[in-house]
Design a protein around this motif. Structure first.
Motif, PDB file in Angstrom:
ATOM      1  N   HIS A  41       5.770   3.494  -1.422  1.00  0.00           N
ATOM      2  CA  HIS A  41       5.124   3.065  -2.666  1.00  0.00           C
ATOM      3  C   HIS A  41       5.946   2.003  -3.401  1.00  0.00           C
ATOM      4  O   HIS A  41       5.675   1.708  -4.571  1.00  0.00           O
ATOM      5  CB  HIS A  41       4.864   4.274  -3.567  1.00  0.00           C
ATOM      6  N   ARG A  43       7.078  -1.744  -4.422  1.00  0.00           N
ATOM      7  CA  ARG A  43       6.234  -2.911  -4.694  1.00  0.00           C
ATOM      8  C   ARG A  43       6.074  -3.753  -3.427  1.00  0.00           C
ATOM      9  O   ARG A  43       7.049  -4.157  -2.793  1.00  0.00           O
ATOM     10  CB  ARG A  43       6.855  -3.763  -5.803  1.00  0.00           C
ATOM     11  N   GLY A  44       4.827  -4.016  -3.080  1.00  0.00           N
ATOM     12  CA  GLY A  44       4.529  -4.864  -1.931  1.00  0.00           C
ATOM     13  C   GLY A  44       4.616  -4.169  -0.580  1.00  0.00           C
ATOM     14  O   GLY A  44       4.325  -4.785   0.453  1.00  0.00           O
ATOM     15  N   MET A  45       5.003  -2.895  -0.559  1.00  0.00           N
ATOM     16  CA  MET A  45       5.144  -2.187   0.710  1.00  0.00           C
ATOM     17  C   MET A  45       3.781  -1.709   1.215  1.00  0.00           C
ATOM     18  O   MET A  45       2.979  -1.164   0.455  1.00  0.00           O
ATOM     19  CB  MET A  45       6.095  -1.000   0.572  1.00  0.00           C
ATOM     20  N   THR A  46       3.516  -1.950   2.481  1.00  0.00           N
ATOM     21  CA  THR A  46       2.331  -1.462   3.165  1.00  0.00           C
ATOM     22  C   THR A  46       2.778  -0.914   4.519  1.00  0.00           C
ATOM     23  O   THR A  46       3.878  -1.221   4.987  1.00  0.00           O
ATOM     24  CB  THR A  46       1.303  -2.577   3.397  1.00  0.00           C
ATOM     25  N   ARG A  49       3.688  -3.861   6.680  1.00  0.00           N
ATOM     26  CA  ARG A  49       4.958  -4.482   6.308  1.00  0.00           C
ATOM     27  C   ARG A  49       6.125  -3.597   6.742  1.00  0.00           C
ATOM     28  O   ARG A  49       7.153  -4.104   7.224  1.00  0.00           O
ATOM     29  CB  ARG A  49       5.022  -4.726   4.806  1.00  0.00           C
TER      30      ARG A  49
END
Length: 246
Positions: A41, A43-46, A49
């Motif tokens: 969770h 920022r920007g993490m998927t 990624r």
């Protein structure tokens, strides 16, 4: 170490999970590895990624920490990685699982209470946590009635956040001699002016290494974390990647 909890620090606030992590880190260090946490969770993490980051850094193995809720699945491409799950909350069960044998723990706990002479044995657990362990606690508690017909037919309580605290009314109505539950029940009972064990016994499902003289099941969560690393390193050496066939 993959952390999928919305609040990063909440995962290791669960004492058993903290012991998982401590055991895993210790064993990894003994074998020449390092446990590094990745928070899903951030920022920007998927998931995609995360896959690219792990691949770029040459990380081959993943421990999926327990999930915040039961029945969760991470849509991740596991094909390049050796991965396993701690506990049953990752579902469907497509990864190897390392955890406590919760059904055996409950069977052992009730058998010991029975040997000590208890016949009015109650169970007070959280509904979501029972679901997280595949309903092993509830099913084993009900099995005990069949194995020992002389046990009192006390209804188990599966507490939910919506229903609130049912403990006081349940204790007054059913008068158990001993309650199978967690450590937090002790403070609630003391607030009711109950003396433990003089007035009522408590057998905990969540003993830790530093639980002192408390009674119950010690799941040996540190050893579970260590064994998860042993199993994962073996998977790496075998070249075992991706999801299991089911």
């Amino acid at each position: 170490w993959i952390n999928n909890w919305p609040v990063r620090s909440d995962l290791l606030k669960i004492p058993e999970f903290g012991e998982y992590h401590r055991g895993a880190c210790a064993r990894a260090a003994e074998l020449g590895y390092v446990i590094e946490e990745f928070w899903l969770h951030a920022r920007g993490m998927t998931p995609e990624r995360l896959r690219r980051v792990l691949r770029a850094r040459g990380i081959q193995a993943m421990i999926m920490a327990p999930q915040p809720k039961q029945g969760m699945w991470l849509d991740f491409d596991y094909g390049e990685f050796s991965a396993l799950s701690l506990g049953y909350s990752l579902h469907p069960p497509r990864l190897h699982v390392v955890t406590n044998h919760h059904a055996h723990s409950m069977n052992l706990l009730i058998a010991r209470l029975y040997e000590l002479g208890y016949r009015r044995i109650g169970m007070y657990v959280d509904m979501d946590w029972d679901a997280k362990v595949g309903h092993s606690w509830l099913s084993s508690f009900l099995l005990a009635r069949w194995l020992h017909p002389e046990l009192a037919d006390l209804p188990p309580v599966l507490e939910t956040a919506r229903e609130g605290n049912e403990l006081k009314g349940w204790l007054e109505k059913h008068r158990p001699e001993v309650v199978i539950s967690y450590s937090r029940i002790l403070a609630q009972m003391k607030a009711m002016k109950l003396r433990i064990p003089q007035d009522i016994g408590v057998a905990r499902l969540d003993l830790l290494e530093d639980s002192g003289t408390a009674s119950g099941i010690y799941q040996n969560s540190v050893a579970i974390g260590r064994k998860a690393v042993d199993f994962l390193v073996d998977m790496v050496h075998r070249g075992e990647r991706g999801l299991r066939d089911i």
